[in-house]
Design a protein around this motif. Sequence first.
Motif, PDB file in Angstrom:
ATOM      1  N   CYS A   1      15.785  64.662 -29.762  1.00  0.00           N
ATOM      2  CA  CYS A   1      17.162  64.499 -30.239  1.00  0.00           C
ATOM      3  C   CYS A   1      17.995  63.717 -29.225  1.00  0.00           C
ATOM      4  CB  CYS A   1      17.813  65.866 -30.467  1.00  0.00           C
ATOM      5  SG  CYS A   1      17.030  66.854 -31.756  1.00  0.00           S
ATOM      6  N   VAL A   2      19.053  63.117 -29.730  1.00  0.00           N
ATOM      7  CA  VAL A   2      20.011  62.460 -28.843  1.00  0.00           C
ATOM      8  C   VAL A   2      20.765  63.540 -28.055  1.00  0.00           C
ATOM      9  CG1 VAL A   2      22.048  60.990 -28.724  1.00  0.00           C
ATOM     10  CG2 VAL A   2      20.271  60.532 -30.434  1.00  0.00           C
ATOM     11  N   VAL A   3      20.786  63.402 -26.744  1.00  0.00           N
ATOM     12  CA  VAL A   3      21.406  64.409 -25.886  1.00  0.00           C
ATOM     13  C   VAL A   3      22.922  64.281 -25.978  1.00  0.00           C
ATOM     14  CG1 VAL A   3      21.627  65.288 -23.545  1.00  0.00           C
ATOM     15  CG2 VAL A   3      19.427  64.400 -24.345  1.00  0.00           C
ATOM     16  N   ARG A   4      23.552  65.330 -26.435  1.00  0.00           N
ATOM     17  CA  ARG A   4      25.011  65.371 -26.558  1.00  0.00           C
ATOM     18  C   ARG A   4      25.559  66.433 -25.614  1.00  0.00           C
ATOM     19  NH1 ARG A   4      26.689  66.368 -32.564  1.00  0.00           N
ATOM     20  NH2 ARG A   4      28.605  66.829 -31.399  1.00  0.00           N
ATOM     21  N   GLY A   5      26.217  65.978 -24.573  1.00  0.00           N
ATOM     22  CA  GLY A   5      26.774  66.910 -23.603  1.00  0.00           C
ATOM     23  C   GLY A   5      27.864  67.785 -24.182  1.00  0.00           C
ATOM     24  N   ASP A   6      28.651  67.240 -25.123  1.00  0.00           N
ATOM     25  CA  ASP A   6      29.723  68.025 -25.712  1.00  0.00           C
ATOM     26  C   ASP A   6      29.178  69.203 -26.512  1.00  0.00           C
ATOM     27  OD1 ASP A   6      28.652  66.117 -27.561  1.00  0.00           O
ATOM     28  OD2 ASP A   6      30.324  66.557 -28.906  1.00  0.00           O
ATOM     29  N   LEU A   7      28.072  68.977 -27.215  1.00  0.00           N
ATOM     30  CA  LEU A   7      27.484  70.048 -28.012  1.00  0.00           C
ATOM     31  C   LEU A   7      26.895  71.135 -27.114  1.00  0.00           C
ATOM     32  CD1 LEU A   7      26.681  71.171 -30.772  1.00  0.00           C
ATOM     33  CD2 LEU A   7      24.587  69.805 -30.637  1.00  0.00           C
ATOM     34  N   LEU A   8      26.217  70.731 -26.043  1.00  0.00           N
ATOM     35  CA  LEU A   8      25.645  71.701 -25.113  1.00  0.00           C
ATOM     36  C   LEU A   8      26.749  72.536 -24.466  1.00  0.00           C
ATOM     37  CD1 LEU A   8      22.901  69.533 -23.367  1.00  0.00           C
ATOM     38  CD2 LEU A   8      22.598  71.209 -25.196  1.00  0.00           C
TER      39      LEU A   8
END
Length: 226
Positions: A27-34
């Motif tokens: 998956c595309v790493v999304r810092g906001d989601l983490l």
Amino acid sequence: MIDFPVIDAASNESSRTVKLSSLGFGCVVRGDLLTRVVHYQLAKRRLGTASTKRRGEVRGGGHKPYRQKGTGNARQGTIRAPQYRTGGVVFGPHPRDYAVKMTKKERALGLRTALSAKREAGELIVVQDFGLERIKTKAMLEILKRIGADRSSLIVLPGIDANVELSVRNLPGVDVILVEGVNVYDILSHEKLVMTEAALAKLEERLANLPGSKAVGIDASEGDQA
């Protein structure tokens, strides 16, 4: 489909690969989601039982402490006012629920994103098996040093393994978790993510059953060995 090497814990060499589902580990790493998922987990852990009493809840103070005028002191109406030692607390904490809302699909995507982030950063290690025949912390430490996961690592097991769990119990920074308990916070709070081949297969099945898997087309068969 992503080809990933399987390490032999005894020699730290890879002789074959295993296929990872691209939508589970790519998956595309999304810092906001983490960040949101970690906030969700930590907020949900808070008990929210801290409590203080307001001036209307403390005992006593039903009369005026002294007359209004003539004493030279500031006028007071009750000794339970906040400025008194035995008075109520202003803006103090009260029992509340700190949990924040987050949909199941968002949490599932957060888990896939955390796994993808570890794989992309080269911090995911898949071993055939630890091969511990008895409880031995020194032997387990040697294995972790050999694969470069002795400082901070999260070991994922497919089921209860007393030899592994008790062998790492005294190793600082090393924790063991079952596939059913894998979560974003524990993954990100450790430098390395180490899992056995059997744990990986079981984790792939869990990812395939998470909300939103059908929408993105995750197939449990994508985790089969090469």
